[in-house]
Design a protein around this motif. Sequence first.
Motif, mmCIF file in Angstrom:
data_model
loop_
_atom_site.group_PDB
_atom_site.id
_atom_site.type_symbol
_atom_site.label_atom_id
_atom_site.label_comp_id
_atom_site.label_asym_id
_atom_site.label_seq_id
_atom_site.Cartn_x
_atom_site.Cartn_y
_atom_site.Cartn_z
ATOM 1 N N LYS A 125 0.967 -1.687 0.367
ATOM 2 C CA LYS A 125 0.042 -0.063 -0.101
ATOM 3 C C LYS A 125 1.047 1.060 0.147
ATOM 4 C CE LYS A 125 -3.225 3.048 2.524
ATOM 5 N NZ LYS A 125 -4.354 2.218 3.780
ATOM 6 N N TYR A 126 1.726 1.201 0.440
ATOM 7 C CA TYR A 126 2.750 2.196 0.733
ATOM 8 C C TYR A 126 4.173 2.990 -0.500
ATOM 9 C CZ TYR A 126 0.389 2.888 4.788
ATOM 10 O OH TYR A 126 -1.199 2.761 5.602
ATOM 11 N N LYS A 127 3.710 1.788 -1.035
ATOM 12 C CA LYS A 127 5.094 2.079 -2.412
ATOM 13 C C LYS A 127 4.898 2.852 -3.687
ATOM 14 C CE LYS A 127 5.896 -0.595 -6.960
ATOM 15 N NZ LYS A 127 5.636 -1.911 -7.813
ATOM 16 N N THR A 128 5.753 3.758 -3.605
ATOM 17 C CA THR A 128 5.212 4.839 -4.306
ATOM 18 C C THR A 128 5.520 4.979 -5.383
ATOM 19 O OG1 THR A 128 7.901 5.736 -3.963
ATOM 20 C CG2 THR A 128 5.763 6.356 -2.440
ATOM 21 N N ILE A 129 5.402 5.222 -6.924
ATOM 22 C CA ILE A 129 5.686 5.603 -8.358
ATOM 23 C C ILE A 129 5.902 7.309 -8.188
ATOM 24 C CG2 ILE A 129 4.368 5.405 -10.084
ATOM 25 C CD1 ILE A 129 2.457 3.648 -8.397
ATOM 26 N N SER A 130 7.272 7.045 -9.534
ATOM 27 C CA SER A 130 7.472 7.710 -9.046
ATOM 28 C C SER A 130 6.688 9.197 -10.458
ATOM 29 C CB SER A 130 9.575 8.205 -9.726
ATOM 30 O OG SER A 130 10.030 9.457 -10.137
ATOM 31 N N LEU A 153 2.952 12.757 -16.571
ATOM 32 C CA LEU A 153 2.977 12.021 -15.937
ATOM 33 C C LEU A 153 3.191 10.108 -16.135
ATOM 34 C CD1 LEU A 153 0.771 13.240 -13.113
ATOM 35 C CD2 LEU A 153 3.369 13.312 -12.874
ATOM 36 N N VAL A 154 2.064 9.957 -17.088
ATOM 37 C CA VAL A 154 1.861 8.644 -18.281
ATOM 38 C C VAL A 154 3.396 8.022 -18.311
ATOM 39 C CG1 VAL A 154 0.403 7.742 -19.810
ATOM 40 C CG2 VAL A 154 -0.556 9.031 -17.904
ATOM 41 N N GLU A 155 3.773 8.758 -19.134
ATOM 42 C CA GLU A 155 5.132 8.706 -19.608
ATOM 43 C C GLU A 155 5.959 8.357 -18.842
ATOM 44 O OE1 GLU A 155 6.142 11.527 -22.850
ATOM 45 O OE2 GLU A 155 3.831 11.218 -23.618
ATOM 46 N N ASN A 156 6.158 8.742 -18.501
ATOM 47 C CA ASN A 156 7.275 8.465 -16.526
ATOM 48 C C ASN A 156 6.641 7.308 -16.455
ATOM 49 O OD1 ASN A 156 9.837 9.336 -15.101
ATOM 50 N ND2 ASN A 156 7.588 8.561 -13.353
ATOM 51 N N PHE A 157 5.117 6.740 -15.813
ATOM 52 C CA PHE A 157 4.860 5.819 -15.331
ATOM 53 C C PHE A 157 5.011 4.795 -15.885
ATOM 54 C CE2 PHE A 157 1.442 8.506 -13.575
ATOM 55 C CZ PHE A 157 2.115 9.225 -12.168
ATOM 56 N N LEU A 158 4.931 4.692 -17.345
ATOM 57 C CA LEU A 158 5.064 3.596 -17.728
ATOM 58 C C LEU A 158 6.034 2.934 -18.467
ATOM 59 C CD1 LEU A 158 2.808 4.749 -21.456
ATOM 60 C CD2 LEU A 158 2.405 2.950 -19.822
ATOM 61 N N GLN A 159 7.326 3.352 -17.656
ATOM 62 C CA GLN A 159 8.341 3.051 -17.372
ATOM 63 C C GLN A 159 8.373 1.256 -16.607
ATOM 64 O OE1 GLN A 159 11.755 4.875 -15.856
ATOM 65 N NE2 GLN A 159 11.145 6.596 -17.352
ATOM 66 N N ASP A 160 6.747 1.484 -15.329
ATOM 67 C CA ASP A 160 7.148 0.350 -14.969
ATOM 68 C C ASP A 160 5.829 -0.375 -14.592
ATOM 69 O OD1 ASP A 160 10.102 0.368 -13.844
ATOM 70 O OD2 ASP A 160 10.295 2.183 -13.012
ATOM 71 N N LYS A 162 -0.623 -6.128 -12.585
ATOM 72 C CA LYS A 162 -1.289 -5.474 -10.595
ATOM 73 C C LYS A 162 -0.643 -4.308 -11.111
ATOM 74 C CE LYS A 162 -0.132 -10.230 -9.096
ATOM 75 N NZ LYS A 162 1.007 -11.700 -8.216
ATOM 76 N N ASP A 163 0.242 -3.618 -11.053
ATOM 77 C CA ASP A 163 0.737 -2.168 -11.289
ATOM 78 C C ASP A 163 0.084 -1.718 -12.364
ATOM 79 O OD1 ASP A 163 3.110 -2.945 -8.888
ATOM 80 O OD2 ASP A 163 4.166 -3.997 -10.188
ATOM 81 N N ILE A 164 -1.269 -1.891 -11.726
ATOM 82 C CA ILE A 164 -1.425 -0.209 -12.780
ATOM 83 C C ILE A 164 -1.947 0.631 -12.313
ATOM 84 C CG2 ILE A 164 -4.116 0.016 -13.999
ATOM 85 C CD1 ILE A 164 -4.141 -3.028 -13.663
#
Length: 395
Positions: free
Chosen positions: A53-58, A95-102, A206-208
């Motif tokens: 739950k406390y995992k962060t996404i850059s 933001l999305v383009e950075n999220f898509l890395q992982d 999972k990581d959505i």
Amino acid sequence: GFFAKDSISDNIDLHSFARWLMIHDIICSTDPSGSNLYLSKYDNSPSSGVSNKYKTISSGSKELDKALEGGFFKQSTNYILGAPSVGKTTYALNLVENFLQDNYVMYFSLEMSKRELIAKSVSRLTRIRAEKDNKPNFNTDTIGVIQAKKFNQFSEDKKQYINESIDLYFTYAKNMFIFESNPRKRFTVEDIEKIIINHKQKTGQKDIIVIIDYLQIMKSTDTHLNEKQFIDNTITTLKGIATENDITVIAISSLNRASYDKETDLTSLKESGAIEYTSDLVLALDYTIYKELSPKGDRYNEILSKQEAELISKKNKLIAESIKEDNDKGYKRVSLTILKHRYGESRQYTNFKFFIRNNLFTELKNNEPNFTDLGEMLKESSKKQTEELSQDLPF
């Protein structure tokens, strides 16, 4: 283990103790004998639902990630507020383009078409690549990507450059899924939940991260609800969706009209009082000039009332001149301010340049704005009251 009875007073405030446990990332439970309270660290393995739950996404911004304690949290609901044309959708795409890395991204667009969103991203890529390759004439705007008439006017080399950018986009956007809403049959929050659940079941992803663009356009299934009740119900439902499906939700929200020409705060939310209480994070995107001219002290309104009409006129003139000056340079100066952060401090902000033509946000290195001296504005507005105002100014 560490036993609470060995170091904690019998008279301790249990609410304060619970908060202490949360801050220090510790679980409170009973030992096997059931007689003592002890503390144990969270399980940091991937299978631990609590730690996940406390995992962060850059966010891709160093300054913003620092303010957000690492980025966006899993199982959280986050809102980006802003007036029309300030760049909310464009910032979300950045933001999305950075999220898509992982991560995988599910983008629910209720306003723009899939082709328009992709064209905005490709335009941004042409700018980034052109600067890197020292080919400034090869960057193009959204229309140049999406409209055949304009595209056909370009040189063959520029056409090839744009096509290469399109290929690059589809390479890194393979984990992005855009769901376009039919204007005649807009998404409901129930529709979005069903799509998310079906998507997870079919793909096993999972990581959505879910992006909703934007909140106020969604359709209600209950015709008896007024707009405020509908929005509040949607916000509460989104919180449940984020928690139950172990995902991150980011929704764009508009403001009430009275807040279009001033710095955004939590009173600016349009028919969405529940955001203030239910959300984990609320971000406001404003023109930087609004922050530069914002009040700095409790006595601001008292001073303002003395010469309100003239001051407001001067302030509005400065705002218009500043925005026009930026637009003439090809960008807007915007600030992203944390209005609420469940796990950190609010009122921190990050400054960006928003390059309108290419849909690109770049973080400014110096995060401190050059605040316009509102005190000087007040002094100039009436020479007769200069001395009095100088003594009254709270800053």
